[in-house]
Design a protein around this motif. Sequence first.
Motif, PDB file in Angstrom:
ATOM      1  N   LEU A 129     -19.000   1.449   8.082  1.00 52.98           N
ATOM      2  CA  LEU A 129     -17.562   1.297   7.834  1.00 52.98           C
ATOM      3  C   LEU A 129     -16.930   0.179   8.645  1.00 52.98           C
ATOM      4  O   LEU A 129     -15.820  -0.252   8.359  1.00 52.98           O
ATOM      5  CB  LEU A 129     -16.831   2.601   8.175  1.00 52.98           C
ATOM      6  CG  LEU A 129     -17.274   3.870   7.444  1.00 52.98           C
ATOM      7  CD1 LEU A 129     -16.590   5.082   8.056  1.00 52.98           C
ATOM      8  CD2 LEU A 129     -16.952   3.761   5.965  1.00 52.98           C
ATOM      9  N   LEU A 130     -17.637  -0.291   9.675  1.00 52.15           N
ATOM     10  CA  LEU A 130     -17.009  -1.181  10.646  1.00 52.15           C
ATOM     11  C   LEU A 130     -16.663  -2.558  10.081  1.00 52.15           C
ATOM     12  O   LEU A 130     -15.608  -3.111  10.414  1.00 52.15           O
ATOM     13  CB  LEU A 130     -17.907  -1.338  11.870  1.00 52.15           C
ATOM     14  CG  LEU A 130     -18.010  -0.093  12.755  1.00 52.15           C
ATOM     15  CD1 LEU A 130     -19.020  -0.312  13.879  1.00 52.15           C
ATOM     16  CD2 LEU A 130     -16.639   0.251  13.353  1.00 52.15           C
ATOM     17  N   THR A 131     -17.512  -3.121   9.249  1.00 46.65           N
ATOM     18  CA  THR A 131     -17.236  -4.460   8.723  1.00 46.65           C
ATOM     19  C   THR A 131     -15.910  -4.486   7.973  1.00 46.65           C
ATOM     20  O   THR A 131     -15.026  -5.298   8.255  1.00 46.65           O
ATOM     21  CB  THR A 131     -18.370  -4.913   7.787  1.00 46.65           C
ATOM     22  OG1 THR A 131     -19.595  -4.965   8.521  1.00 46.65           O
ATOM     23  CG2 THR A 131     -18.070  -6.292   7.205  1.00 46.65           C
ATOM     24  N   GLU A 132     -15.768  -3.586   7.023  1.00 48.17           N
ATOM     25  CA  GLU A 132     -14.533  -3.534   6.247  1.00 48.17           C
ATOM     26  C   GLU A 132     -13.350  -3.103   7.116  1.00 48.17           C
ATOM     27  O   GLU A 132     -12.242  -3.630   6.993  1.00 48.17           O
ATOM     28  CB  GLU A 132     -14.699  -2.575   5.074  1.00 48.17           C
ATOM     29  CG  GLU A 132     -13.474  -2.502   4.175  1.00 48.17           C
ATOM     30  CD  GLU A 132     -13.679  -1.562   2.994  1.00 48.17           C
ATOM     31  OE1 GLU A 132     -12.696  -1.296   2.278  1.00 48.17           O
ATOM     32  OE2 GLU A 132     -14.821  -1.083   2.799  1.00 48.17           O
ATOM     33  N   GLY A 133     -13.590  -2.143   8.004  1.00 43.21           N
ATOM     34  CA  GLY A 133     -12.507  -1.631   8.835  1.00 43.21           C
ATOM     35  C   GLY A 133     -11.935  -2.671   9.777  1.00 43.21           C
ATOM     36  O   GLY A 133     -10.713  -2.849   9.857  1.00 43.21           O
ATOM     37  N   LEU A 134     -12.791  -3.381  10.514  1.00 40.46           N
ATOM     38  CA  LEU A 134     -12.311  -4.390  11.456  1.00 40.46           C
ATOM     39  C   LEU A 134     -11.653  -5.557  10.728  1.00 40.46           C
ATOM     40  O   LEU A 134     -10.639  -6.104  11.190  1.00 40.46           O
ATOM     41  CB  LEU A 134     -13.458  -4.886  12.333  1.00 40.46           C
ATOM     42  CG  LEU A 134     -14.096  -3.834  13.259  1.00 40.46           C
ATOM     43  CD1 LEU A 134     -15.233  -4.451  14.061  1.00 40.46           C
ATOM     44  CD2 LEU A 134     -13.049  -3.235  14.201  1.00 40.46           C
ATOM     45  N   ASN A 135     -12.238  -5.927   9.590  1.00 40.02           N
ATOM     46  CA  ASN A 135     -11.637  -6.995   8.781  1.00 40.02           C
ATOM     47  C   ASN A 135     -10.231  -6.602   8.349  1.00 40.02           C
ATOM     48  O   ASN A 135      -9.291  -7.398   8.411  1.00 40.02           O
ATOM     49  CB  ASN A 135     -12.514  -7.265   7.554  1.00 40.02           C
ATOM     50  CG  ASN A 135     -12.247  -8.638   6.961  1.00 40.02           C
ATOM     51  OD1 ASN A 135     -11.115  -9.083   6.938  1.00 40.02           O
ATOM     52  ND2 ASN A 135     -13.294  -9.292   6.474  1.00 40.02           N
ATOM     53  N   VAL A 172     -21.833  -5.996  14.945  1.00 38.81           N
ATOM     54  CA  VAL A 172     -21.263  -5.660  13.637  1.00 38.81           C
ATOM     55  C   VAL A 172     -21.286  -6.899  12.756  1.00 38.81           C
ATOM     56  O   VAL A 172     -20.934  -8.001  13.189  1.00 38.81           O
ATOM     57  CB  VAL A 172     -19.811  -5.149  13.789  1.00 38.81           C
ATOM     58  CG1 VAL A 172     -19.202  -4.841  12.429  1.00 38.81           C
ATOM     59  CG2 VAL A 172     -19.776  -3.920  14.684  1.00 38.81           C
ATOM     60  N   ASP A 173     -21.704  -6.721  11.519  1.00 35.95           N
ATOM     61  CA  ASP A 173     -21.764  -7.831  10.564  1.00 35.95           C
ATOM     62  C   ASP A 173     -20.349  -8.143  10.079  1.00 35.95           C
ATOM     63  O   ASP A 173     -19.837  -7.527   9.144  1.00 35.95           O
ATOM     64  CB  ASP A 173     -22.655  -7.464   9.378  1.00 35.95           C
ATOM     65  CG  ASP A 173     -22.825  -8.624   8.396  1.00 35.95           C
ATOM     66  OD1 ASP A 173     -22.499  -9.761   8.781  1.00 35.95           O
ATOM     67  OD2 ASP A 173     -23.251  -8.384   7.245  1.00 35.95           O
ATOM     68  N   LEU A 174     -19.704  -9.095  10.721  1.00 40.36           N
ATOM     69  CA  LEU A 174     -18.310  -9.404  10.425  1.00 40.36           C
ATOM     70  C   LEU A 174     -18.112 -10.909  10.476  1.00 40.36           C
ATOM     71  O   LEU A 174     -18.600 -11.578  11.387  1.00 40.36           O
ATOM     72  CB  LEU A 174     -17.393  -8.723  11.457  1.00 40.36           C
ATOM     73  CG  LEU A 174     -15.903  -9.022  11.378  1.00 40.36           C
ATOM     74  CD1 LEU A 174     -15.305  -8.469  10.093  1.00 40.36           C
ATOM     75  CD2 LEU A 174     -15.175  -8.433  12.600  1.00 40.36           C
ATOM     76  N   GLU A 175     -17.395 -11.445   9.495  1.00 38.92           N
ATOM     77  CA  GLU A 175     -17.097 -12.879   9.463  1.00 38.92           C
ATOM     78  C   GLU A 175     -15.679 -13.079   8.956  1.00 38.92           C
ATOM     79  O   GLU A 175     -15.281 -12.516   7.930  1.00 38.92           O
ATOM     80  CB  GLU A 175     -18.077 -13.627   8.558  1.00 38.92           C
ATOM     81  CG  GLU A 175     -17.829 -15.133   8.536  1.00 38.92           C
ATOM     82  CD  GLU A 175     -18.878 -15.900   7.736  1.00 38.92           C
ATOM     83  OE1 GLU A 175     -18.607 -17.048   7.350  1.00 38.92           O
ATOM     84  OE2 GLU A 175     -19.960 -15.328   7.486  1.00 38.92           O
ATOM     85  N   ILE A 176     -14.891 -13.866   9.691  1.00 42.48           N
ATOM     86  CA  ILE A 176     -13.517 -14.190   9.305  1.00 42.48           C
ATOM     87  C   ILE A 176     -13.310 -15.680   9.503  1.00 42.48           C
ATOM     88  O   ILE A 176     -13.614 -16.217  10.579  1.00 42.48           O
ATOM     89  CB  ILE A 176     -12.492 -13.394  10.137  1.00 42.48           C
ATOM     90  CG1 ILE A 176     -12.691 -11.881   9.955  1.00 42.48           C
ATOM     91  CG2 ILE A 176     -11.062 -13.785   9.759  1.00 42.48           C
ATOM     92  CD1 ILE A 176     -11.786 -11.037  10.824  1.00 42.48           C
TER      93      ILE A 176
END
Length: 691
Positions: A129-135, A172-176
Motif C-alpha cells: 500500500l505504501l507506494t500509492e499511499g505516500l504518493n 519503498v518503490d516510489l517515484e515522483i
Amino acid sequence: MSKDLLFEIGLEEIPARFIRAAMEQLQDRTSKWLEASRIAHSGVSAYATPRRLAVLVKDAAEKQEDISEEVKGPARKIALDAAGEWSKAALGFARSQGVTPEQFTFKELGGVEYIYATRNSVGVETASLLTEGLNGIVSAMTFPKNMRWGTHDFKFVRPIRWMVALFGTEVVDLEITGVKAGNVSRGHRFLGSVAVITEPSAYVESLRAQHVLVDVKEREQLILDQINKLAHEKDWTIAIKEDLLEEVLFLVETPTVLFGTFDPSFLHIPQDVLITSMREHQRYFPVLDSTGKLLPFFVTVRNGNDVSLDVIAKGNEKVLRARLSDAKFFYQEDQKLKIEDALAKLENIVYHEEMGSIGDKVRRIGQIADALSVKLGLAASTAAEVSRTAEICKFDLVTQMVYEFPELQGTMGEDYARKAGESDTVAKAIFEHYQPRFAGEAVPASEAGYVVSIADKIDTIVGCFSIGIIPTGSQDPYALRRQAAGIVQIVLEHKLSISLQEIFEIAAQVHEKSRNMKHSGTELRINLYEFFGLRVKRLLSDNVRYDVVDAVIAAGYDDVVAVVSRSRALNDAVQTQEDFKITVDSFNRVGNLAAKAQGGSVDPTLLSDDAEVKLFETWQSLHAPYYEALSARNADEALRILSGLKDAVTGFFDSVMVMAEDEKVRSNRLALLAGIDADTKVFADFSKLVW
C-alpha cells in the motif's frame, strides 16, 4: 509484527515561513492515511529543516487489520417480491457487498425488518500500500505558493531533489517527478555529505553525523541555550522575538550563535529604527542593557559550526553598517520634510479608488474625531489636541523611513512630530492611534490617542462596508475584524459613555456627506451592528460560558461596557448561586405567558388576588432602582434587584389563574407579566441558559 516507516522529502530551500505548517501537514496527512488504511502504529513524529520534510512512523503494522462489519440493506418488503423471491434491489445489494443472498440475515430496526450482510475483508500487506499511499500524501499537500519545474505538471512548495522511503530496511518503490526514493539522504550543504539511512530509527542520528539537526524542538532549544549562555556571560538582555526565532529556526540546519558590534554613533538614531533594521533586514537579535536601552551589539545564528566565527562576525558587521548607514540617511533626510509638505503629498496617494486619497481619509478621520470629542464631552483643550492629532496622524506615511519599514508608521510620526515642535500629547497620540495593532496589545492611553484611533478604524470599516467589502470566511484583506475588535477593546477599557450605534452614525454621516456610496442608510448600519456583534461575542467568550454569552447578547450589545458587565454578573450567578435556577425558571415562565399579551398597561384596579397585588407592588418598587443600576452599568446590583422578583413570581403562579375567563382580568394579568418580562429581557434572555 511491525516495522518503522520513514519518509523524507528532500527539497530546495523552503521559505522559512512555510516550513512549520508544511511539517505539521505532512504529519497530519500521514496519520490520517494510516488510520484510513487500517495500519496500526504507535505514533508519527515529524521533522523539518530548510531542505527537508520528514515523518517517522513507529511500529507500523506489516499488515492491515482484518475487518468484519455488518451492513444494513433494503427493508424486507423491498428485498422480497410477492412470490418470496429475492428482488433486484436485494440482488444488487448482495453484489455490492460481495456476498450471496443466502448469507443475508434479518433484523428489526424501528419496527421495520431489514436485510443485513456481514462483509469480511482480509487485510493486505502494508508494503503493497505504501507506494500509492505516500504518493497520494505528497500530491494532496497544499502550500501558500507552489512551484512547477522542468517539464512536470506536478506542483509543490519547492522542487523535489531526493526522497528517502524505508519500511524497515526495505526501500519503498516510489517515484515522483523523476526522483526515485532510496535510503540516501543529504547532510549539511557545506559541512556534510550523503547520509545512508540503514533503518528508520537511525534517521536522526545519521543526519546528525552529517551536521543536520532534523528535530525541530532540539534545534530550537540549542539556539535558546546558546543565546542564554551568551547573555549570561556578557550580562546582556538579548531580545528574543518569537516570530524572528521561528524564522531563524527554519533557516538553519546546524545552528551556532555568535555576536558582533556596530558603531555606537548609530545609537543617536531612535532605538526602534535600529532594532527594526536589524530584525527585518538581517534577522539579528538586538542586545539591551538591564534598563532596556539598546547596546551597540547584535546576536545572530550561523548555519554552520563554530569555526572562524570572528570572520563571520566581521562580515555581518560590514553588512549591518551599510544597513544602518541607510537608516541614518533616511532619518536625517526625513527631518528636512515639513509636516505641511508631507500632508500635501498625501493628496497624491490613492487610499482606495472608491474612497479617494489618503488625504481624503485624513479629512474624514478629523471630522469623525471632532464629532466623537463632542459626544464624549471632552474638554476644549483636549478636543483641540484631538483635532491636531487627526490632522497630522498620517503624515509620516510619505517619509523615507516608513517607506523602507512600514511597520514603523506611527513610531516615526511620533519622533518627527516632536522634532517639528508638536506637543508631547499630540506626538504620543500619533503613535497611539494605531493601537491596538494586534490582539493583546495595549489600547491608546491618552484621550487624543483613543479618540483618533476609533475615528481611523471606524472610517476604514464604514468605508469598506459602504462599497461591499465585508469579511467572509478567512478573507479579510483590510483587517476589518481586527480593527472592529480594537474599537470594542478601547471602548471597554476606557469605559466610554458611547454606544456602538452612535459611533456608526457619526462615521456613516461623514461618509454620506463626502462621497458617493453603494451601500448606505439602514442597510449599512444593520450590517455594521451585526459585524460588531460577532466581535463582542468573541470578546465575551474568552471568560464567560457560551450560553451566558448568548443570553446577554440577545438583550443587546450596543453598550459594550454594559454587556460585558452583564455577562460577568450573570456568569457568576449561574456558577455560584445554588438557587439561581429557580429564579431563571420563574423568569422563563413569565416570558412564556407574556408572549400571549396583546399590549396595554396594567390597571391596578383590576388586581384582586393578594398574590397578583404583591407581584405588582414588588415589581413597581424594584423597577426604578433596577434601571438606575443598569444605567450606572452596575450589573451585579441590577441582577440582585431583578432576582428580588422570584418569590413574588412564584407566589403569583401558585395562587393565580392567569388565563381567567374574564377577558379584562386575563389581559391585565398578561400585561403585568409582559411588563416584568420586558424588564428581564433588558438584562438577558434567560431562556437561553442551559442547565
